[in-house]
Scaffold this motif. Structure first.
Motif, mmCIF file in Angstrom:
data_model
loop_
_atom_site.group_PDB
_atom_site.id
_atom_site.type_symbol
_atom_site.label_atom_id
_atom_site.label_comp_id
_atom_site.label_asym_id
_atom_site.label_seq_id
_atom_site.Cartn_x
_atom_site.Cartn_y
_atom_site.Cartn_z
ATOM 1 N N UNK A 94 -4.766 -24.980 52.748
ATOM 2 C CA UNK A 94 -4.509 -26.406 52.914
ATOM 3 C C UNK A 94 -4.646 -27.138 51.590
ATOM 4 N N UNK A 95 -5.699 -26.830 50.842
ATOM 5 C CA UNK A 95 -5.877 -27.480 49.547
ATOM 6 C C UNK A 95 -4.730 -27.145 48.603
ATOM 7 N N UNK A 96 -4.274 -25.906 48.653
ATOM 8 C CA UNK A 96 -3.193 -25.487 47.758
ATOM 9 C C UNK A 96 -1.860 -26.128 48.122
ATOM 10 N N UNK A 97 -1.676 -26.457 49.405
ATOM 11 C CA UNK A 97 -0.394 -26.990 49.859
ATOM 12 C C UNK A 97 -0.227 -28.474 49.569
ATOM 13 N N UNK A 98 -1.332 -29.208 49.384
ATOM 14 C CA UNK A 98 -1.239 -30.649 49.148
ATOM 15 C C UNK A 98 -0.456 -30.923 47.862
ATOM 16 N N UNK A 99 0.547 -31.787 47.970
ATOM 17 C CA UNK A 99 1.361 -32.148 46.823
ATOM 18 C C UNK A 99 2.497 -31.198 46.533
ATOM 19 N N UNK A 100 2.616 -30.139 47.322
ATOM 20 C CA UNK A 100 3.688 -29.160 47.113
ATOM 21 C C UNK A 100 4.905 -29.476 47.990
ATOM 22 N N UNK A 101 6.062 -29.011 47.555
ATOM 23 C CA UNK A 101 7.259 -29.121 48.381
ATOM 24 C C UNK A 101 7.077 -28.340 49.670
ATOM 25 N N UNK A 102 7.778 -28.775 50.718
ATOM 26 C CA UNK A 102 7.628 -28.080 51.990
ATOM 27 C C UNK A 102 8.177 -26.658 51.931
ATOM 28 N N UNK A 103 9.093 -26.398 50.980
ATOM 29 C CA UNK A 103 9.651 -25.048 50.855
ATOM 30 C C UNK A 103 8.994 -24.251 49.737
ATOM 31 N N UNK A 104 7.865 -24.735 49.233
ATOM 32 C CA UNK A 104 7.129 -24.005 48.201
ATOM 33 C C UNK A 104 6.394 -22.825 48.825
ATOM 34 N N UNK A 105 6.018 -21.825 48.035
ATOM 35 C CA UNK A 105 5.226 -20.714 48.585
ATOM 36 C C UNK A 105 3.940 -21.191 49.252
ATOM 37 N N UNK A 106 3.285 -22.201 48.663
ATOM 38 C CA UNK A 106 2.031 -22.702 49.231
ATOM 39 C C UNK A 106 2.267 -23.378 50.586
ATOM 40 N N UNK A 107 3.321 -24.193 50.655
ATOM 41 C CA UNK A 107 3.630 -24.874 51.904
ATOM 42 C C UNK A 107 4.027 -23.917 53.003
ATOM 43 N N UNK A 108 4.863 -22.979 52.670
ATOM 44 C CA UNK A 108 5.311 -21.997 53.657
ATOM 45 C C UNK A 108 4.156 -21.116 54.133
ATOM 46 N N UNK A 109 3.262 -20.744 53.211
ATOM 47 C CA UNK A 109 2.126 -19.889 53.583
ATOM 48 C C UNK A 109 1.209 -20.607 54.559
ATOM 49 N N UNK A 110 0.972 -21.902 54.357
ATOM 50 C CA UNK A 110 0.110 -22.662 55.260
ATOM 51 C C UNK A 110 0.724 -22.751 56.647
ATOM 52 N N UNK A 111 1.978 -23.130 56.718
ATOM 53 C CA UNK A 111 2.637 -23.290 58.015
ATOM 54 C C UNK A 111 2.641 -21.963 58.783
ATOM 55 N N UNK A 112 2.897 -20.887 58.077
ATOM 56 C CA UNK A 112 2.896 -19.569 58.726
ATOM 57 C C UNK A 112 1.491 -19.192 59.200
ATOM 58 N N UNK A 113 0.479 -19.481 58.389
ATOM 59 C CA UNK A 113 -0.891 -19.080 58.727
ATOM 60 C C UNK A 113 -1.396 -19.776 59.980
ATOM 61 N N UNK A 114 -1.018 -21.024 60.191
ATOM 62 C CA UNK A 114 -1.518 -21.747 61.360
ATOM 63 C C UNK A 114 -0.547 -21.670 62.542
ATOM 64 N N UNK A 115 0.590 -21.021 62.344
ATOM 65 C CA UNK A 115 1.541 -20.854 63.437
ATOM 66 C C UNK A 115 2.252 -22.129 63.835
ATOM 67 N N UNK A 116 2.523 -23.002 62.871
ATOM 68 C CA UNK A 116 3.184 -24.277 63.159
ATOM 69 C C UNK A 116 4.692 -24.160 63.001
#
Length: 310
Positions: free
Chosen positions: A11-33
């Motif tokens: 979550x901390x890594x995803x803040x400020x990142x594009x939704x299609x960034x590796x950080x954003x995609x990893x978060x969404x996948x990890x929480x199953x959203x």
């Protein structure tokens, strides 16, 4: 699902990142959203939520963050950035140090900085953030009327650290109205010449062309200011002046910046359609409005601006 530090770090890594960034995609996948979507002018924000985990991830193309201004398009869609993650029970993962669900106001006061925000005076407690671009905040949805011994927070926000945008001069707008930001430039120049702006950004060397009048006010706003006058540009002691006079917060109409524009120029260029009637970008016009700003600043310093409700 019991979440561990890995989810918190995602979550901390995803803040400020594009939704299609590796950080954003990893978060969404990890929480199953569900995946976050790019946005269009008809659909200008997006969020994805997993209620069973108490996690909501929100994205916007217009966070008040300089690196992302102005908003950008790729084909028909705007670039969308993850700017806020909201945690509520039943979230069971890591929280800021000393924080737990059911924490009371005295406990919060002991570990975090307290402030009031919003028209309903909702209380916020700001925690020490792990990085300059991240803010951690605990807040409650009730109107600060909770008993001391009762739970004081029902939300934790992980947010991109943003500014308030006092002036944002969009180049595209100036295509049809080249002088539309002239009054904004006059105000910015007055602030630069009178010690209101941050001295590390607006050094003596940066301000020298204004003292020499070798550039026009609008050229200064376009150039040295990068078309922006946001809250980080202003020295903290003078933010109240910006809110009170320039933004007109809780100030009678006749004492606001817009009233002084009307007095001096008849109307702002924002409301003039005839190019021949536009206030020109020159020092003569600056000299007409500058004494009015100076008078208001002196009134503010003396506590004489009559804020409504006080």
């Amino acid at each position: 699902m019991q979440m561990d530090d890995a989810v918190w770090n995602l979550m901390l890594a995803a803040i400020g990142q594009r939704i299609d960034s590796p950080q954003g995609l990893a978060l969404v996948e990890a929480i199953g959203a569900k995946p976050l979507r790019a946005v269009t002018p008809q659909n200008f924000s997006d969020y994805t939520q997993v209620k069973s985990l108490g996690i909501t991830v929100s994205a916007t193309p217009i966070p008040k963050y300089r690196a992302y201004w102005p908003e950008r398009r790729e084909k028909r869609a705007y670039v969308n950035y993850i700017h806020k993650i909201e945690l509520t029970p039943p979230y069971s993962g890591r929280l800021p140090e000393g924080m737990h669900w059911g924490i009371t106001r005295p406990e919060l006061d002991a570990i975090a900085a307290f402030e009031l925000r919003g028209s309903r005076a909702i209380p916020y407690w700001n925690f020490e953030a792990p990085a300059p671009d991240v803010e951690l905040t605990a807040c409650t949805s009730i109107n600060a009327l909770f008993p001391q011994e009762h739970a004081a927070a029902d939300r934790i926000l992980i947010e991109l650290a943003t500014e308030h945008d006092f002036i944002s001069a969009y180049e595209a707008y100036e295509v049809s109205k080249p002088l539309v930001y002239v009054e904004d430039a006059f105000f910015t120049v007055w602030c630069a010449l009178n010690g209101v702006l941050d001295e590390t950004r607006f050094t003596a060397e940066v301000v020298r062309p204004l003292r020499e009048r070798s550039v026009s006010p609008l050229a200064f706003l376009h150039g040295a200011c990068g078309r922006l006058l946001w809250s980080d540009d202003v020295r903290p002691p003078f933010l109240e002046f910006m809110w009170t006079y320039y933004m007109g917060m809780r100030l009678p109409d006749e004492q606001q910046w817009v009233a002084d524009i009307k007095t001096v120029f008849g109307a702002s260029n924002h409301f003039k359609d005839d190019s021949a009637q536009m206030t020109q970008d020159d020092w003569r016009n600056y000299d007409l409005i500058a004494p009015h700003i100076a008078d208001r600043f002196a009134q503010w310093q003396r506590g004489e601006l009559k804020v409504r409700g006080k």
